[in-house]
Scaffold this motif. Structure first.
Motif, PDB file in Angstrom:
ATOM      1  N   PHE A  98     -20.545 -20.478  24.071  1.00  0.00           N
ATOM      2  CA  PHE A  98     -20.630 -19.016  24.102  1.00  0.00           C
ATOM      3  C   PHE A  98     -21.343 -18.601  22.818  1.00  0.00           C
ATOM      4  O   PHE A  98     -20.750 -18.676  21.730  1.00  0.00           O
ATOM      5  CB  PHE A  98     -19.231 -18.393  24.117  1.00  0.00           C
ATOM      6  CG  PHE A  98     -18.417 -18.643  25.361  1.00  0.00           C
ATOM      7  CD1 PHE A  98     -18.379 -17.701  26.390  1.00  0.00           C
ATOM      8  CD2 PHE A  98     -17.672 -19.813  25.503  1.00  0.00           C
ATOM      9  CE1 PHE A  98     -17.602 -17.914  27.534  1.00  0.00           C
ATOM     10  CE2 PHE A  98     -16.897 -20.029  26.644  1.00  0.00           C
ATOM     11  CZ  PHE A  98     -16.869 -19.080  27.659  1.00  0.00           C
ATOM     12  N   LEU A  99     -22.596 -18.180  22.934  1.00  0.00           N
ATOM     13  CA  LEU A  99     -23.363 -17.824  21.728  1.00  0.00           C
ATOM     14  C   LEU A  99     -23.195 -16.317  21.482  1.00  0.00           C
ATOM     15  O   LEU A  99     -23.978 -15.494  21.956  1.00  0.00           O
ATOM     16  CB  LEU A  99     -24.834 -18.211  21.886  1.00  0.00           C
ATOM     17  CG  LEU A  99     -25.105 -19.681  22.249  1.00  0.00           C
ATOM     18  CD1 LEU A  99     -26.610 -19.985  22.187  1.00  0.00           C
ATOM     19  CD2 LEU A  99     -24.340 -20.648  21.354  1.00  0.00           C
ATOM     20  N   VAL A 100     -22.138 -16.011  20.765  1.00  0.00           N
ATOM     21  CA  VAL A 100     -21.763 -14.609  20.539  1.00  0.00           C
ATOM     22  C   VAL A 100     -22.348 -14.096  19.221  1.00  0.00           C
ATOM     23  O   VAL A 100     -22.745 -12.939  19.113  1.00  0.00           O
ATOM     24  CB  VAL A 100     -20.216 -14.466  20.528  1.00  0.00           C
ATOM     25  CG1 VAL A 100     -19.813 -13.010  20.333  1.00  0.00           C
ATOM     26  CG2 VAL A 100     -19.605 -15.018  21.818  1.00  0.00           C
ATOM     27  N   GLY A 101     -22.401 -14.951  18.224  1.00  0.00           N
ATOM     28  CA  GLY A 101     -22.880 -14.540  16.902  1.00  0.00           C
ATOM     29  C   GLY A 101     -24.352 -14.175  16.912  1.00  0.00           C
ATOM     30  O   GLY A 101     -25.170 -14.859  17.522  1.00  0.00           O
ATOM     31  N   ALA A 102     -24.681 -13.093  16.263  1.00  0.00           N
ATOM     32  CA  ALA A 102     -26.074 -12.665  16.145  1.00  0.00           C
ATOM     33  C   ALA A 102     -26.148 -11.736  14.953  1.00  0.00           C
ATOM     34  O   ALA A 102     -25.127 -11.272  14.445  1.00  0.00           O
ATOM     35  CB  ALA A 102     -26.521 -11.938  17.408  1.00  0.00           C
ATOM     36  N   LYS A 103     -27.377 -11.479  14.513  1.00  0.00           N
ATOM     37  CA  LYS A 103     -27.532 -10.564  13.390  1.00  0.00           C
ATOM     38  C   LYS A 103     -27.743  -9.162  13.932  1.00  0.00           C
ATOM     39  O   LYS A 103     -28.661  -8.931  14.721  1.00  0.00           O
ATOM     40  CB  LYS A 103     -28.728 -10.996  12.535  1.00  0.00           C
ATOM     41  CG  LYS A 103     -28.814 -10.233  11.243  1.00  0.00           C
ATOM     42  CD  LYS A 103     -30.089 -10.517  10.496  1.00  0.00           C
ATOM     43  CE  LYS A 103     -30.279  -9.502   9.375  1.00  0.00           C
ATOM     44  NZ  LYS A 103     -30.422  -8.123   9.869  1.00  0.00           N
ATOM     45  N   PRO A 104     -26.893  -8.216  13.544  1.00  0.00           N
ATOM     46  CA  PRO A 104     -27.097  -6.843  14.023  1.00  0.00           C
ATOM     47  C   PRO A 104     -28.306  -6.198  13.367  1.00  0.00           C
ATOM     48  O   PRO A 104     -28.755  -6.644  12.310  1.00  0.00           O
ATOM     49  CB  PRO A 104     -25.808  -6.134  13.608  1.00  0.00           C
ATOM     50  CG  PRO A 104     -25.222  -6.940  12.514  1.00  0.00           C
ATOM     51  CD  PRO A 104     -25.751  -8.340  12.631  1.00  0.00           C
ATOM     52  N   ARG A 105     -28.808  -5.143  14.002  1.00  0.00           N
ATOM     53  CA  ARG A 105     -29.961  -4.455  13.440  1.00  0.00           C
ATOM     54  C   ARG A 105     -29.549  -3.709  12.169  1.00  0.00           C
ATOM     55  O   ARG A 105     -28.613  -2.920  12.191  1.00  0.00           O
ATOM     56  CB  ARG A 105     -30.536  -3.461  14.457  1.00  0.00           C
ATOM     57  CG  ARG A 105     -31.921  -2.959  14.050  1.00  0.00           C
ATOM     58  CD  ARG A 105     -32.379  -1.785  14.897  1.00  0.00           C
ATOM     59  NE  ARG A 105     -32.647  -2.159  16.263  1.00  0.00           N
ATOM     60  CZ  ARG A 105     -33.763  -1.850  16.933  1.00  0.00           C
ATOM     61  NH1 ARG A 105     -34.727  -1.193  16.332  1.00  0.00           N
ATOM     62  NH2 ARG A 105     -33.909  -2.176  18.188  1.00  0.00           N
ATOM     63  N   GLY A 106     -30.237  -3.993  11.075  1.00  0.00           N
ATOM     64  CA  GLY A 106     -29.941  -3.314   9.813  1.00  0.00           C
ATOM     65  C   GLY A 106     -30.639  -1.965   9.745  1.00  0.00           C
ATOM     66  O   GLY A 106     -31.504  -1.658  10.572  1.00  0.00           O
ATOM     67  N   LYS A 107     -30.261  -1.169   8.750  1.00  0.00           N
ATOM     68  CA  LYS A 107     -30.864   0.160   8.561  1.00  0.00           C
ATOM     69  C   LYS A 107     -32.360   0.013   8.350  1.00  0.00           C
ATOM     70  O   LYS A 107     -32.789  -0.807   7.531  1.00  0.00           O
ATOM     71  CB  LYS A 107     -30.239   0.838   7.349  1.00  0.00           C
ATOM     72  CG  LYS A 107     -29.160   1.814   7.722  1.00  0.00           C
ATOM     73  CD  LYS A 107     -28.936   2.855   6.637  1.00  0.00           C
ATOM     74  CE  LYS A 107     -27.944   3.868   7.159  1.00  0.00           C
ATOM     75  NZ  LYS A 107     -26.980   4.289   6.198  1.00  0.00           N
ATOM     76  N   GLY A 108     -33.140   0.784   9.087  1.00  0.00           N
ATOM     77  CA  GLY A 108     -34.580   0.816   8.888  1.00  0.00           C
ATOM     78  C   GLY A 108     -35.309  -0.409   9.435  1.00  0.00           C
ATOM     79  O   GLY A 108     -36.523  -0.525   9.270  1.00  0.00           O
ATOM     80  N   GLU A 109     -34.564  -1.305  10.070  1.00  0.00           N
ATOM     81  CA  GLU A 109     -35.206  -2.513  10.606  1.00  0.00           C
ATOM     82  C   GLU A 109     -35.898  -2.204  11.924  1.00  0.00           C
ATOM     83  O   GLU A 109     -35.343  -1.499  12.780  1.00  0.00           O
ATOM     84  CB  GLU A 109     -34.150  -3.596  10.841  1.00  0.00           C
ATOM     85  CG  GLU A 109     -34.149  -4.661   9.772  1.00  0.00           C
ATOM     86  CD  GLU A 109     -33.170  -5.778  10.097  1.00  0.00           C
ATOM     87  OE1 GLU A 109     -33.018  -6.636   9.234  1.00  0.00           O
ATOM     88  OE2 GLU A 109     -32.550  -5.777  11.171  1.00  0.00           O
ATOM     89  N   SER A 110     -37.070  -2.768  12.119  1.00  0.00           N
ATOM     90  CA  SER A 110     -37.782  -2.569  13.378  1.00  0.00           C
ATOM     91  C   SER A 110     -37.257  -3.565  14.409  1.00  0.00           C
ATOM     92  O   SER A 110     -36.531  -4.501  14.093  1.00  0.00           O
ATOM     93  CB  SER A 110     -39.277  -2.817  13.175  1.00  0.00           C
ATOM     94  OG  SER A 110     -39.479  -4.201  12.947  1.00  0.00           O
ATOM     95  N   ARG A 111     -37.651  -3.323  15.655  1.00  0.00           N
ATOM     96  CA  ARG A 111     -37.278  -4.241  16.733  1.00  0.00           C
ATOM     97  C   ARG A 111     -37.840  -5.636  16.449  1.00  0.00           C
ATOM     98  O   ARG A 111     -37.214  -6.654  16.734  1.00  0.00           O
ATOM     99  CB  ARG A 111     -37.844  -3.683  18.043  1.00  0.00           C
ATOM    100  CG  ARG A 111     -37.297  -4.376  19.235  1.00  0.00           C
ATOM    101  CD  ARG A 111     -37.562  -3.601  20.506  1.00  0.00           C
ATOM    102  NE  ARG A 111     -36.993  -4.317  21.619  1.00  0.00           N
ATOM    103  CZ  ARG A 111     -35.705  -4.356  21.906  1.00  0.00           C
ATOM    104  NH1 ARG A 111     -34.855  -3.691  21.178  1.00  0.00           N
ATOM    105  NH2 ARG A 111     -35.262  -5.057  22.928  1.00  0.00           N
ATOM    106  N   GLU A 112     -39.031  -5.643  15.843  1.00  0.00           N
ATOM    107  CA  GLU A 112     -39.648  -6.936  15.512  1.00  0.00           C
ATOM    108  C   GLU A 112     -38.825  -7.689  14.455  1.00  0.00           C
ATOM    109  O   GLU A 112     -38.622  -8.899  14.551  1.00  0.00           O
ATOM    110  CB  GLU A 112     -41.085  -6.711  15.023  1.00  0.00           C
ATOM    111  CG  GLU A 112     -41.815  -8.000  14.809  1.00  0.00           C
ATOM    112  CD  GLU A 112     -43.330  -7.860  15.011  1.00  0.00           C
ATOM    113  OE1 GLU A 112     -44.065  -8.562  14.314  1.00  0.00           O
ATOM    114  OE2 GLU A 112     -43.759  -7.052  15.853  1.00  0.00           O
TER     115      GLU A 112
END
Ligand code: NAX
Length: 337
Positions: A98-112
């Motif tokens: 189960f690959l649950v861990g991921a990095k959430p989008r930080g402030k000002g970060e683009s989709r890229e």
């Protein structure tokens, strides 16, 4: 490495434990998911599990605390329980990840930026799975952007059959089912023929054209304006609605959907449709390899996409929107890795 003719589970006797890896083990979803795995809700009440919890070094102590609580729960089905920040160890011999861990989008970060950060994680985890996972491995990517993370992990694991990498759209499916049951005033368990096509994102398309309740077609009982004007967007934005009301993101319902997904993959759906995002082999004009939500049934330990459905223009247009979005994400991923 892979055979579609394998039995439902390679664990023919309940005495051979299943090796299960959960990433993001110190996070919110894992805090619910781990307990339900340990209670036997995926492999049944006789099947022991070897549980491995993977976290990043900064959060591994939290995962250790979670493991202490799991131990304190005295589950008879937990055979071994390990915590690690080493992904090679975490995926060695794994039958279910189960690959649950991921990095959430930080402030000002683009989709890229987001795709890039998660691309690194899922490339490394795909490679580690390729090196060490069991031949019958089932990988369920929950961490967002789930479809493209699964795409990247699968590409990084060339020796594992692509269909062994799924992304989770079961939460979208369950959300849609719940809203529809309420609208039709029927028990949610009576519904079948539902699918959420495409990407686990705003473009997702919960489709009621084939919806049945207690075996009868019911899509035409649903007010078209509600369906197009409210329902479709509400399902897609349900995550934001939960954050607004609860103050934090969906966790128990996401864990519940992950349990539903893995259980149905292992045990089958008895002919009922569910939604599974998996690498396309060209079904419904979806580019080969894109990880796309399809109407699916679980049979003999594998998924089978429901094929041959006739699509109206409205459905085709919504599906094409998702193909375009996922094609774009895949192009970014391909350019980065
Ligand atoms: P949390 O932030 O509570 O937990 C995530 C955990 O993952 C953290 O403890 C973090 O340290 C860990 N982590 C990060 N990188 C890691 C790595 N490389 N290896 C191992 N662990 C790593 O988030 P949570 O609420 O548990 O959500 C987890 C993910 O699920 C998020 O990406 C979230 O966006 C996604 N979701 C996906 C859903 C779906 O339907 N597919 C719905 C729910 C959820 O939003």
């Amino acid at each position: 490495m892979d055979s579609l003719l394998e039995p439902v589970s390679a664990h023919s006797t309940a005495t051979t434990p299943v090796n299960v890896t959960v990433t993001g083990a110190g996070g919110n979803i894992a805090y619910s998911l781990l307990w339900r795995i340990a209670a036997g809700e995926v492999w049944g009440p006789q099947q022991k599990v070897n549980l491995t919890l993977l976290e990043i070094p900064d959060a591994v102590r939290v995962a250790e605390g979670v493991a202490m609580e799991l131990a304190d729960s005295a589950f008879p089905l937990i055979n071994t329980l390990n915590v690690t920040d080493d992904q090679t160890r975490a995926f060695d011999g794994t039958n279910a990840a189960f690959l649950v861990g991921a990095k959430p989008r930080g402030k000002g970060e683009s989709r890229e930026d987001l795709l890039s950060a998660n691309g690194r994680i899922f490339t490394a985890q795909g490679e580690a799975l390729n090196r060490g996972a069991a031949s019958d491995v089932r990988v369920l990517v929950v961490g967002n952007p789930a479809n493209t993370n699964a795409y990247i992990a699968s590409k990084s694991a060339p020796d594992i059959a692509p269909e062994r990498f799924n992304a989770m759209m079961r939460l979208d499916h369950n959300r849609a089912a719940s809203l529809l049951a309420k609208k039709l005033d029927v028990p949610v368990g009576d519904l079948d023929g539902l699918v959420v096509w495409g990407n686990h994102s705003d473009t997702q398309f919960p489709d009621i054209e084939f919806l049945r309740a207690a075996q009868h077609q019911v899509g035409d009982q649903i007010d078209r304006d509600w369906y197009v004007g409210e329902f479709i967007g509400r399902v897609a934005k349900r995550g934001a609605e939960i954050i607004d009301v609860r103050g934090s993101s969906s966790a128990a319902s996401a864990a519940s959907a992950a349990i539903d997904h893995m259980r149905d993959w292992v045990q089958g759906t008895g002919g009922r449709w569910t939604t599974v995002a998996m690498p396309s082999t060209g079904e419904y004009g979806v580019d080969k390899g894109l990880v796309f939500g399809f109407p699916t049934v679980g049979v003999n330990g594998r998924w089978s996409v429901v094929e041959g459905l006739e699509l109206a223009e409205f459905q085709r247009e919504r599906i094409d929107r998702n193909i375009a979005a996922l094609r774009e994400e895949a192009a970014v991923a391909d350019s980065l890795f």
